[in-house]
Write a protein that holds these residues in place. Structure first.
Motif, PDB file in Angstrom:
ATOM      1  N   LYS A  59      12.953 -31.658 -12.791  1.00 21.05           N
ATOM      2  CA  LYS A  59      13.915 -30.914 -13.239  1.00 21.05           C
ATOM      3  C   LYS A  59      13.892 -29.758 -12.125  1.00 21.05           C
ATOM      4  N   LEU A  60      12.788 -29.390 -11.738  1.00 22.22           N
ATOM      5  CA  LEU A  60      12.784 -28.269 -10.715  1.00 22.22           C
ATOM      6  C   LEU A  60      13.173 -28.925  -9.340  1.00 22.22           C
ATOM      7  N   ALA A  61      12.616 -29.985  -8.824  1.00 25.88           N
ATOM      8  CA  ALA A  61      12.907 -30.567  -7.723  1.00 25.88           C
ATOM      9  C   ALA A  61      14.517 -30.644  -7.464  1.00 25.88           C
ATOM     10  N   ASN A  62      15.332 -31.336  -8.690  1.00 28.63           N
ATOM     11  CA  ASN A  62      16.563 -31.454  -8.592  1.00 28.63           C
ATOM     12  C   ASN A  62      17.225 -30.253  -8.453  1.00 28.63           C
ATOM     13  N   ALA A  63      17.103 -29.280  -9.182  1.00 23.93           N
ATOM     14  CA  ALA A  63      17.683 -28.050  -9.295  1.00 23.93           C
ATOM     15  C   ALA A  63      17.720 -27.337  -7.926  1.00 23.93           C
ATOM     16  N   VAL A  64      16.332 -27.412  -7.360  1.00 24.90           N
ATOM     17  CA  VAL A  64      16.232 -26.774  -5.920  1.00 24.90           C
ATOM     18  C   VAL A  64      17.088 -27.536  -4.850  1.00 24.90           C
ATOM     19  N   ALA A  65      17.025 -28.945  -4.905  1.00 18.52           N
ATOM     20  CA  ALA A  65      17.641 -29.511  -3.883  1.00 18.52           C
ATOM     21  C   ALA A  65      19.054 -29.397  -4.210  1.00 18.52           C
ATOM     22  N   GLU A  66      19.599 -29.460  -5.541  1.00 20.17           N
ATOM     23  CA  GLU A  66      21.072 -29.177  -5.257  1.00 20.17           C
ATOM     24  C   GLU A  66      21.505 -27.859  -4.994  1.00 20.17           C
ATOM     25  N   SER A  67      20.772 -26.808  -5.461  1.00 12.33           N
ATOM     26  CA  SER A  67      21.212 -25.339  -4.960  1.00 12.33           C
ATOM     27  C   SER A  67      20.987 -25.270  -3.586  1.00 12.33           C
ATOM     28  N   PHE A  68      20.061 -25.760  -2.863  1.00 14.01           N
ATOM     29  CA  PHE A  68      19.576 -25.513  -1.356  1.00 14.01           C
ATOM     30  C   PHE A  68      20.909 -26.295  -0.580  1.00 14.01           C
ATOM     31  N   MET A  69      21.124 -27.552  -0.980  1.00 11.71           N
ATOM     32  CA  MET A  69      22.265 -28.086  -0.110  1.00 11.71           C
ATOM     33  C   MET A  69      23.583 -27.587  -0.341  1.00 11.71           C
ATOM     34  N   ALA A  70      23.832 -26.802  -1.587  1.00 13.68           N
ATOM     35  CA  ALA A  70      25.017 -26.193  -1.595  1.00 13.68           C
ATOM     36  C   ALA A  70      25.105 -24.945  -0.420  1.00 13.68           C
ATOM     37  N   LYS A  71      23.795 -24.350  -0.322  1.00 16.74           N
ATOM     38  CA  LYS A  71      23.859 -23.058   0.542  1.00 16.74           C
ATOM     39  C   LYS A  71      23.790 -23.641   1.875  1.00 16.74           C
ATOM     40  N   TYR A  72      23.031 -24.828   2.394  1.00 21.52           N
ATOM     41  CA  TYR A  72      23.080 -25.338   3.645  1.00 21.52           C
ATOM     42  C   TYR A  72      23.577 -26.762   3.542  1.00 21.52           C
ATOM     43  N   PRO A  73      24.985 -26.929   3.842  1.00 23.44           N
ATOM     44  CA  PRO A  73      25.543 -28.222   3.606  1.00 23.44           C
ATOM     45  C   PRO A  73      24.970 -29.278   4.420  1.00 23.44           C
ATOM     46  N   GLY A  74      24.669 -28.771   5.769  1.00 19.84           N
ATOM     47  CA  GLY A  74      23.984 -29.431   6.710  1.00 19.84           C
ATOM     48  C   GLY A  74      22.562 -30.267   6.442  1.00 19.84           C
ATOM     49  N   VAL A  75      21.987 -29.719   5.405  1.00 19.99           N
ATOM     50  CA  VAL A  75      20.430 -30.412   5.036  1.00 19.99           C
ATOM     51  C   VAL A  75      20.921 -31.395   3.840  1.00 19.99           C
ATOM     52  N   THR A  76      20.013 -32.406   3.981  1.00 23.79           N
ATOM     53  CA  THR A  76      20.061 -33.445   3.044  1.00 23.79           C
ATOM     54  C   THR A  76      18.710 -33.526   2.435  1.00 23.79           C
ATOM     55  N   VAL A  77      18.616 -33.110   1.140  1.00 22.92           N
ATOM     56  CA  VAL A  77      17.277 -33.222   0.578  1.00 22.92           C
ATOM     57  C   VAL A  77      17.157 -34.420  -0.608  1.00 22.92           C
ATOM     58  N   THR A  78      16.197 -35.013  -0.397  1.00 26.23           N
ATOM     59  CA  THR A  78      15.896 -36.222  -1.245  1.00 26.23           C
ATOM     60  C   THR A  78      14.529 -36.018  -2.145  1.00 26.23           C
ATOM     61  N   ALA A  79      14.561 -36.569  -3.317  1.00 30.20           N
ATOM     62  CA  ALA A  79      13.316 -36.497  -4.083  1.00 30.20           C
ATOM     63  C   ALA A  79      13.167 -37.745  -4.798  1.00 30.20           C
ATOM     64  N   GLU A  80      11.717 -38.382  -4.824  1.00 33.53           N
ATOM     65  CA  GLU A  80      11.341 -39.124  -5.577  1.00 33.53           C
ATOM     66  C   GLU A  80      10.235 -38.658  -6.430  1.00 33.53           C
ATOM     67  N   PHE A  81      10.067 -39.639  -7.738  1.00 35.13           N
ATOM     68  CA  PHE A  81       9.290 -39.093  -8.823  1.00 35.13           C
ATOM     69  C   PHE A  81       8.259 -40.289  -9.195  1.00 35.13           C
ATOM     70  N   THR A  82       7.023 -40.055  -8.327  1.00 30.87           N
ATOM     71  CA  THR A  82       6.004 -41.143  -8.381  1.00 30.87           C
ATOM     72  C   THR A  82       4.608 -40.619  -9.057  1.00 30.87           C
ATOM     73  N   GLY A  83       4.572 -39.380  -9.326  1.00 33.44           N
ATOM     74  CA  GLY A  83       3.250 -38.864 -10.176  1.00 33.44           C
ATOM     75  C   GLY A  83       2.814 -38.158  -8.795  1.00 33.44           C
ATOM     76  N   SER A  84       1.809 -37.000  -9.459  1.00 24.94           N
ATOM     77  CA  SER A  84       1.187 -36.220  -8.413  1.00 24.94           C
ATOM     78  C   SER A  84       0.348 -36.808  -7.286  1.00 24.94           C
ATOM     79  N   SER A  85      -0.560 -37.550  -7.603  1.00 29.58           N
ATOM     80  CA  SER A  85      -1.087 -38.305  -6.821  1.00 29.58           C
ATOM     81  C   SER A  85      -0.578 -39.033  -5.713  1.00 29.58           C
ATOM     82  N   ALA A  86       0.267 -39.713  -6.016  1.00 30.64           N
ATOM     83  CA  ALA A  86       1.018 -40.566  -5.210  1.00 30.64           C
ATOM     84  C   ALA A  86       1.830 -39.546  -4.052  1.00 30.64           C
ATOM     85  N   GLY A  87       2.594 -38.500  -4.676  1.00 29.25           N
ATOM     86  CA  GLY A  87       2.969 -37.601  -3.809  1.00 29.25           C
ATOM     87  C   GLY A  87       1.917 -36.938  -2.979  1.00 29.25           C
TER      88      GLY A  87
END
Length: 289
Positions: A59-87
């Protein structure tokens, strides 16, 4: 004589008006220049930011990605959810820019180059199905339940029904934090080990007598959260230090933030800003001062 005075006053008034107009125009020009500079700076920032890791931080990662890309349209933020250790493994291997972890980093992860950047504080809520008549547990009772020493809710003042112990899979940041805080590493008697926060909530909600643990920000009305040692699971109680199940939300980088790309550095500046803190608070997390 009177005519000279009138002319003098008229000229003076014109000069004052002229100066005011010039001042106003200058102010407008300055404001326009500042706005233009900000717009140019926003437009100039470009690139990509990749994140992977904790499902509790979805939820945090998606919210941050959405709001950051709205502020900086030239940046693309992607997120995968694989577990802490895998990250953490992914960020140290260089396959992503940020490894999201819902627990503190281990010494071996730091030795591999991961840097712990705490961006928020989360509470871990212990939940049960809404029909359960037990509303609170002590720390010792919770430990006994997860060790399998207490097997019926009747032993805790509830109905004569079996306790179904639900947990997360090995490698989960939520599981790691929960077991570490309760000193339960490798000691839990799980009936089910599930691979996401959402799966735990769904399983607990649908299983009479079930108990599970989830990120505080994921709570919904399909489950009931226990009070622990008489303290409700709320952000206010965590900030006050009264609720014992809390943990850091980490956005790990390989090396210091100053060594990252311009886009990644700007993301961390954004998270520390008032605007970023509003996003963090908006998903039910506690900001880091």
């Amino acid at each position: 004589m009177k005519m000279k005075k009138i002319l003098a006053l008229t000229c003076a008034a014109a000069m004052v008006f002229g100066l005011a107009a010039c001042g106003s125009a200058a102010a407008d020009t300055t404001a326009a220049d500042t706005t233009g500079a900000e717009t140019e700076e926003t437009a100039d920032l470009s690139g990509t930011i990749s994140m992977a890791g904790s499902t509790s931080m979805e939820k945090l990662a998606n919210a941050v990605a959405e709001s950051f890309m709205a502020k900086y349209p030239g940046v693309t933020v992607t997120a995968e959810f694989t577990g802490s250790s895998a990250g953490i493994e992914a960020v140290t291997a260089g396959s992503v820019d940020i490894g999201n972890s819902s627990r503190a980093l281990k010494d071996e992860e730091k030795e591999a180059g991961a840097v712990e950047n705490i961006v928020a504080i989360d509470g871990i809520a212990v939940v049960t199905d809404p029909a359960n008549t037990v509303s609170g547990l002590t720390k010792d009772q919770l430990i006994s339940v997860y060790k399998g020493e207490v097997k019926s809710w009747s032993e805790l003042g509830g109905e004569d029904a079996p306790i179904v112990v639900i947990g997360r899979e090995a490698g989960s940041g939520t599981r790691g934090a929960f077991e570490e805080l309760l000193e339960l590493e490798d000691a839990c008697a799980y009936a089910s080990e599930l691979d996401s926060t959402g799966a735990v909530i769904a399983k607990v909600a649908a299983t009479p007598g079930a108990i599970g643990y989830v990120s505080l920000d994921a709570l919904d009305d399909t489950v009931k959260a226990f009070a622990l040692d008489g303290v409700e699971a709320t952000a206010e109680n965590i900030k006050a230090g009264n609720y014992f199940l809390s943990r850091p939300f980490v956005m790990a980088t390989k090396g210091e933030i100053s060594e990252q790309s311009e886009a990644v550095q700007e993301l961390f500046k954004y998270l520390a800003s008032d605007e970023g803190k509003q996003v963090i608070s908006g998903v039910g997390l506690i900001t880091v001062d």
